[in-house]
Motif scaffolding. Structure first.
Motif, short mmCIF file in Angstrom:
data_model
loop_
_atom_site.label_atom_id
_atom_site.label_comp_id
_atom_site.label_asym_id
_atom_site.label_seq_id
_atom_site.Cartn_x
_atom_site.Cartn_y
_atom_site.Cartn_z
N ASN A 1 30.14 62.45 -37.75
CA ASN A 1 31.08 61.76 -38.64
C ASN A 1 31.38 62.61 -39.87
O ASN A 1 32.53 62.72 -40.29
CB ASN A 1 30.50 60.41 -39.09
CG ASN A 1 31.04 59.27 -38.27
OD1 ASN A 1 31.65 59.47 -37.23
ND2 ASN A 1 30.83 58.06 -38.74
N LEU A 2 30.33 63.19 -40.43
CA LEU A 2 30.49 64.01 -41.62
C LEU A 2 31.42 65.19 -41.35
O LEU A 2 32.39 65.42 -42.07
CB LEU A 2 29.11 64.52 -42.07
CG LEU A 2 29.09 65.56 -43.19
CD1 LEU A 2 29.48 64.92 -44.50
CD2 LEU A 2 27.71 66.19 -43.32
N LEU A 3 31.14 65.88 -40.24
CA LEU A 3 31.91 67.08 -39.95
C LEU A 3 33.35 66.76 -39.55
O LEU A 3 34.30 67.41 -39.99
CB LEU A 3 31.22 67.87 -38.84
CG LEU A 3 31.23 69.37 -39.08
CD1 LEU A 3 30.41 69.70 -40.31
CD2 LEU A 3 30.70 70.11 -37.88
N VAL A 4 33.49 65.72 -38.73
CA VAL A 4 34.84 65.34 -38.31
C VAL A 4 35.67 64.92 -39.52
O VAL A 4 36.82 65.29 -39.68
CB VAL A 4 34.78 64.19 -37.27
CG1 VAL A 4 36.14 63.57 -37.07
CG2 VAL A 4 34.24 64.71 -35.95
N SER A 5 35.03 64.18 -40.43
CA SER A 5 35.74 63.73 -41.61
C SER A 5 36.13 64.91 -42.50
O SER A 5 37.23 64.96 -43.05
CB SER A 5 34.85 62.74 -42.36
OG SER A 5 35.39 62.48 -43.61
N LEU A 6 35.22 65.88 -42.63
CA LEU A 6 35.52 67.06 -43.43
C LEU A 6 36.68 67.86 -42.84
O LEU A 6 37.50 68.43 -43.56
CB LEU A 6 34.29 67.98 -43.50
CG LEU A 6 33.21 67.64 -44.52
CD1 LEU A 6 32.01 68.54 -44.31
CD2 LEU A 6 33.75 67.78 -45.92
N MET A 7 36.73 67.89 -41.51
CA MET A 7 37.72 68.74 -40.85
C MET A 7 38.96 67.97 -40.42
O MET A 7 39.79 68.49 -39.69
CB MET A 7 37.07 69.40 -39.62
CG MET A 7 35.96 70.35 -39.99
SD MET A 7 35.23 71.09 -38.53
CE MET A 7 36.59 72.06 -37.92
N ARG A 8 39.07 66.71 -40.86
CA ARG A 8 40.13 65.87 -40.30
C ARG A 8 41.53 66.40 -40.58
O ARG A 8 42.46 66.10 -39.82
CB ARG A 8 39.99 64.42 -40.78
CG ARG A 8 40.29 64.20 -42.25
CD ARG A 8 39.99 62.77 -42.63
NE ARG A 8 40.41 62.46 -43.98
CZ ARG A 8 39.74 62.82 -45.07
NH1 ARG A 8 38.60 63.51 -44.97
NH2 ARG A 8 40.19 62.51 -46.27
#
Lengths: 200, 194
Positions: free
Chosen positions: A54-61
């Motif tokens: 979730n953290l990474l996907v949100s950062l890279m969204r």
């Protein structure tokens, strides 16, 4: 979208608790919950993957092109799953043996991919983290509970760290509950109880 | 077109970063994992093969090169004297490879025991190869190297009922172990002298 961060966290514990309310992620929920320890272990492994992805996907969204977003999510999730697998193998070998194939299968757990797609890719970092932790914790509680019920009836024990005999030696275990069909029965009863409580 | 390039770049960078991270982690956890496997899977099997040894076979181990394969050899000492070794072998079973540890008496070139370590055989059928004492005991005391085959294939190994393929896999693993032993024996003896 006006929910506060704490609301995002709490919703995973009741309103959207994965196996009971969303009825997602059933494969691990049914397969590994033969003891409470296995259920909790599986839940924690999934939580770790969920929070990190979730953290990474949100950062890279904003970077991830929408046409290949699912592929990107799967790469991110798969990476964290292998991290979990290696770490578990190195430091919690017996749990790793018990969970077996279901650790690599977290990659295709629809709870994890579902949260990436439905939540983290549309929200900023903090709510995504809260969402991941909430849903993950809910999943852990649900699996722990399911494992505890099945183990208690099916084997007469509760395994927290070591096995604890609950019913004493004269208890005749109802082995059906630790067998695969028992998982469906236990899950059905849980859903039933949830619906009775949740009914307005 | 720009979209296309962006997709390719993002996916490539992401995969590369993930691959790099995992390679580093795999390397970092390698020793810990090897140790866990030794303690949890090899140790009980070694215990079953080496009865009454005076050392800890997991501690006393060394690596030898068999062609380009590295093999771990465990030493069994009796009254302080290294008299037996054990090493891994494998055969194909019903659900995948069956890992077997084979113990050999180095003075008589004789099998002192066989134990199944890792397998993916059917519970209740093939999985009995790990627990069934009489099945495993058949190999004990036989000369090595030798060919092993199940009775159905004209050999001398009694199969576990309902698990012919598994039994065949174990026989194959023991046969292979004999060949491995032939190849690595000089190296073993050299290592034991040290």
């Amino acid at each position: 979208m006006a929910k506060s961060i704490s609301q995002e966290f709490v919703k995973g514990l009741w309103d959207e608790i994965p196996p009971f309310r969303l009825v997602l992620g059933l494969c691990p929920a049914l397969a590994v919950t033969t003891t409470m320890k296995n259920g909790v272990g599986m839940g924690l492994a999934t939580t770790f993957v969920l929070v990190c992805s979730n953290l990474l996907v949100s950062l890279m969204r904003n970077i991830i092109p929408s046409k290949v977003r699912i592929a990107c999510f799967i790469i991110i999730i798969a990476t964290f799953v292998i991290v979990t697998e290696l770490v578990m193998q190195a430091y919690a070998y017996t749990l790793f043996q018990n969970l077996g194939i279901f650790i690599p299968l977290i990659v295709v757990n629809c709870v994890v991919l579902g949260r990436s797609e439905a939540f983290a890719s549309k929200n900023s970092v903090l709510p995504s983290l809260a969402d991941g932790m909430g849903i993950g914790l809910g999943f852990t509680i649900a699996l722990g509970l399911l494992g505890a019920v099945r183990e208690l009836i099916g084997n007469g024990t509760i395994t927290v760290i070591n096995e604890i005999q609950v019913f004493g030696p004269s208890f005749e275990p109802f082995e059906f509950m630790v067998a695969p069909p028992g998982a469906f029965v236990a899950l059905g009863l849980m859903l039933c109880i949830m619906n009775i409580i949740g009914k307005k | 077109m720009r979209d296309m390039i962006k997709m390719v770049v993002v996916l490539t960078v992401l995969s590369a970063a993930s691959g790099g991270l995992l390679a580093a982690l795999k390397d970092g956890t390698k020793d810990a994992i090897e140790n866990q496997v030794l303690q949890n899977e090899k140790a009980p099997a070694l215990h079953a093969i080496f009865l009454n040894v005076s050392n800890d076979p997991v501690e006393d181990r060394f690596k030898v090169m068999d062609g380009d394969v590295e093999r771990t050899v465990f030493i069994g000492k009796y009254d302080g004297e290294p008299k037996a070794v054990a090493f891994d072998s494998s055969g194909s079973g019903y659900g995948g490879d069956i890992g077997v540890i084979v113990g050999v008496n180095i003075e008589k070139d004789e099998l002192i025991g066989v134990a199944v370590t890792t397998h993916k055989e059917t519970p209740g059928l093939g999985a009995r190869a790990k627990t069934d004492k009489t099945f495993i005991a058949q190999f004990k005391g036989n000369a090595i190297p030798d060919e092993y085959a199940v009775k159905a294939d004209g050999g001398n190994v009694d199969v576990l009922s309902g698990a012919t393929i598994t039994s065949r896999g174990v026989a194959q693993a023991v046969t292979r172990a004999g060949r491995i032993y032939e190849r690595i024996k000089p190296e073993i003896l050299e290592n034991l002298k040290k």
